[in-house]
Scaffold this motif. Structure first.
Motif, PDB file in Angstrom:
ATOM      1  N   VAL A 109      40.145  50.808  42.061  1.00  0.00           N
ATOM      2  CA  VAL A 109      39.369  49.719  42.672  1.00  0.00           C
ATOM      3  C   VAL A 109      40.282  48.537  42.991  1.00  0.00           C
ATOM      4  CG1 VAL A 109      37.588  47.990  42.222  1.00  0.00           C
ATOM      5  CG2 VAL A 109      37.172  50.378  41.642  1.00  0.00           C
ATOM      6  N   ILE A 110      41.132  48.173  42.038  1.00  0.00           N
ATOM      7  CA  ILE A 110      42.057  47.051  42.269  1.00  0.00           C
ATOM      8  C   ILE A 110      43.075  47.407  43.345  1.00  0.00           C
ATOM      9  CG2 ILE A 110      43.833  45.602  41.211  1.00  0.00           C
ATOM     10  CD1 ILE A 110      42.338  45.884  38.566  1.00  0.00           C
ATOM     11  N   ASP A 151      42.789  49.490  45.780  1.00  0.00           N
ATOM     12  CA  ASP A 151      42.141  49.546  47.093  1.00  0.00           C
ATOM     13  C   ASP A 151      41.988  48.149  47.675  1.00  0.00           C
ATOM     14  OD1 ASP A 151      40.867  51.293  49.091  1.00  0.00           O
ATOM     15  OD2 ASP A 151      39.066  50.148  48.618  1.00  0.00           O
ATOM     16  N   ARG A 152      41.667  47.169  46.822  1.00  0.00           N
ATOM     17  CA  ARG A 152      41.555  45.798  47.302  1.00  0.00           C
ATOM     18  C   ARG A 152      42.919  45.232  47.676  1.00  0.00           C
ATOM     19  NH1 ARG A 152      37.521  42.068  47.174  1.00  0.00           N
ATOM     20  NH2 ARG A 152      36.307  43.992  47.381  1.00  0.00           N
ATOM     21  N   GLU A 165      43.743  46.626  51.049  1.00  0.00           N
ATOM     22  CA  GLU A 165      42.935  46.002  52.095  1.00  0.00           C
ATOM     23  C   GLU A 165      43.434  44.598  52.418  1.00  0.00           C
ATOM     24  OE1 GLU A 165      38.276  44.601  52.773  1.00  0.00           O
ATOM     25  OE2 GLU A 165      38.803  45.994  51.157  1.00  0.00           O
ATOM     26  N   ASN A 166      43.718  43.813  51.372  1.00  0.00           N
ATOM     27  CA  ASN A 166      44.206  42.443  51.594  1.00  0.00           C
ATOM     28  C   ASN A 166      45.599  42.441  52.207  1.00  0.00           C
ATOM     29  OD1 ASN A 166      41.888  41.257  50.550  1.00  0.00           O
ATOM     30  ND2 ASN A 166      42.692  41.143  48.470  1.00  0.00           N
ATOM     31  N   SER A 187      43.615  39.790  44.703  1.00  0.00           N
ATOM     32  CA  SER A 187      42.928  41.088  44.673  1.00  0.00           C
ATOM     33  C   SER A 187      42.317  41.363  43.303  1.00  0.00           C
ATOM     34  CB  SER A 187      43.910  42.203  45.039  1.00  0.00           C
ATOM     35  OG  SER A 187      44.465  42.002  46.326  1.00  0.00           O
ATOM     36  N   GLN A 221      39.265  39.127  42.771  1.00  0.00           N
ATOM     37  CA  GLN A 221      38.145  39.534  43.620  1.00  0.00           C
ATOM     38  C   GLN A 221      37.385  40.722  43.043  1.00  0.00           C
ATOM     39  OE1 GLN A 221      39.990  40.200  47.434  1.00  0.00           O
ATOM     40  NE2 GLN A 221      39.585  38.119  48.156  1.00  0.00           N
ATOM     41  N   THR A 222      38.075  41.558  42.273  1.00  0.00           N
ATOM     42  CA  THR A 222      37.440  42.744  41.676  1.00  0.00           C
ATOM     43  C   THR A 222      37.124  42.551  40.197  1.00  0.00           C
ATOM     44  OG1 THR A 222      39.629  43.696  41.218  1.00  0.00           O
ATOM     45  CG2 THR A 222      38.576  44.304  43.296  1.00  0.00           C
TER      46      THR A 222
END
Length: 303
Positions: A201-202, A204-205, A208-209, A228, A231-232
């Motif tokens: 999850v981290i 992936d963020r 993306e960022n 990131s 945000q998660t």
């Protein structure tokens, strides 16, 4: 105002602190395993487990007396309600089993039933070896998946944090002399799954960022990773708490057979949340920062 500006705790700036803490715990685990070893259950060493069930509620003192009369004073039975679970460090002969059952019948009447599980030396060694293979195969599979979906730097961070989680749980069981059995192995494999889920999850963020960020220097990269993670953070905490509540309830209200499984889950969930944030992400940062500035440099500012 950007998310990173609201952050009071800079994780990347303090990464060396977390690396040092994790290294100390790892060394402690190695020392513990070399000196104390693991308290292997009957699944991983030769022995016999007897589960005795009565129609009456059993008393621990009475059970200890029965075992003492049968010649087993050093055995530590688990007594709960109408059931007594007794583990012997050797394989019992049929005569020995019948002698113990007869002792229970003399105290609690004829309504006694037994369940006997025996593991010989060869089978115990085979189970222990297969348990190690299971953890290693799961770790290799995770590395391949993360490498294909992300990049090799993410894979290294994921595999190090996942192995750390598994090793930390093993260390705690070694230090507290908790029994290691097949449910424990199942718990470790489950922990590996939850840990990699939080890490993905981290990651992936971060990916993306990264698409919308201009990484000119190490500071920009640190901001990206911190941003990131935070945000998660809410999702990570909610996920861990949800499963943690279930694991704690199993540990408190569950039967003796799953108590160590739930305890391993509690240790692993807390470790998984820690490693995803403070080990996996900083490792990716350390590897990635070496590539910053290796490409085309920005033009020098005019006077």
């Amino acid at each position: 105002m950007s998310v990173i500006s609201k952050i009071q705790f800079d994780i990347m700036k303090r990464r060396k602190l977390f690396f040092t803490l994790s290294t100390v715990l790892t060394i402690l685990g190695i020392v513990s395993l070399l000196t104390l070893g693991l308290n292997r259950g009957v699944d991983f060493k030769a022995g016999t487990t007897l589960d005795i069930t009565s129609q009456q509620t059993m008393d621990r003192a009475a059970v200890n007396e029965i075992l003492s009369k049968a010649g087993y004073e050093d055995v530590n039975p688990t007594v709960g309600g109408k059931t007594a679970s007794i583990r012997f460090d050797k394989v019992l002969a049929q005569e020995e089993t019948e002698k113990i059952v007869s002792g229970f019948k003399a105290v609690y009447g004829e309504g006694i039933s037994k369940e006997e599980n025996t593991v010989d030396v060869q089978l115990a060694n085979e189970l222990a070896l297969k348990a190690i293979y299971a953890v290693l195969i799961a770790s290799v599979g995770i590395s391949l998946y993360v490498s294909i979906r992300f990049e090799w730097r993410f894979a290294i961070g994921a595999i190090v944090s996942t192995l750390y989680d598994a090793f930390l749980v093993i260390t705690l069981f070694s230090l507290f002399r908790l029994e290691v059995n097949l449910p424990f192995v199942a718990a470790v494999l489950t922990i590996v799954g939850y840990s990699i889920n939080d890490t993905i999850v981290i990651f992936d963020r971060i990916r993306e960022n990264q698409r919308f960020s201009k990484l000119r220097n190490e500071h920009d990269l640190a901001d990206l990773v911190n941003k990131s993670i935070w945000q998660t953070m809410t999702r990570s905490i909610n996920t861990v708490l949800t499963v943690l509540i279930g694991a704690v309830c199993l540990w408190i209200f569950g039967s003796e057979g799953i108590r160590h499984f739930s305890l391993a889950m509690i240790f692993g969930l807390l470790s998984g949340a820690y490693s995803s944030i403070f080990i996996a992400s900083p490792i990716w940062f350390v590897l990635k920062k070496k590539t910053i500035g290796t490409g085309r440099k920005p033009a020098a500012a005019k006077d």
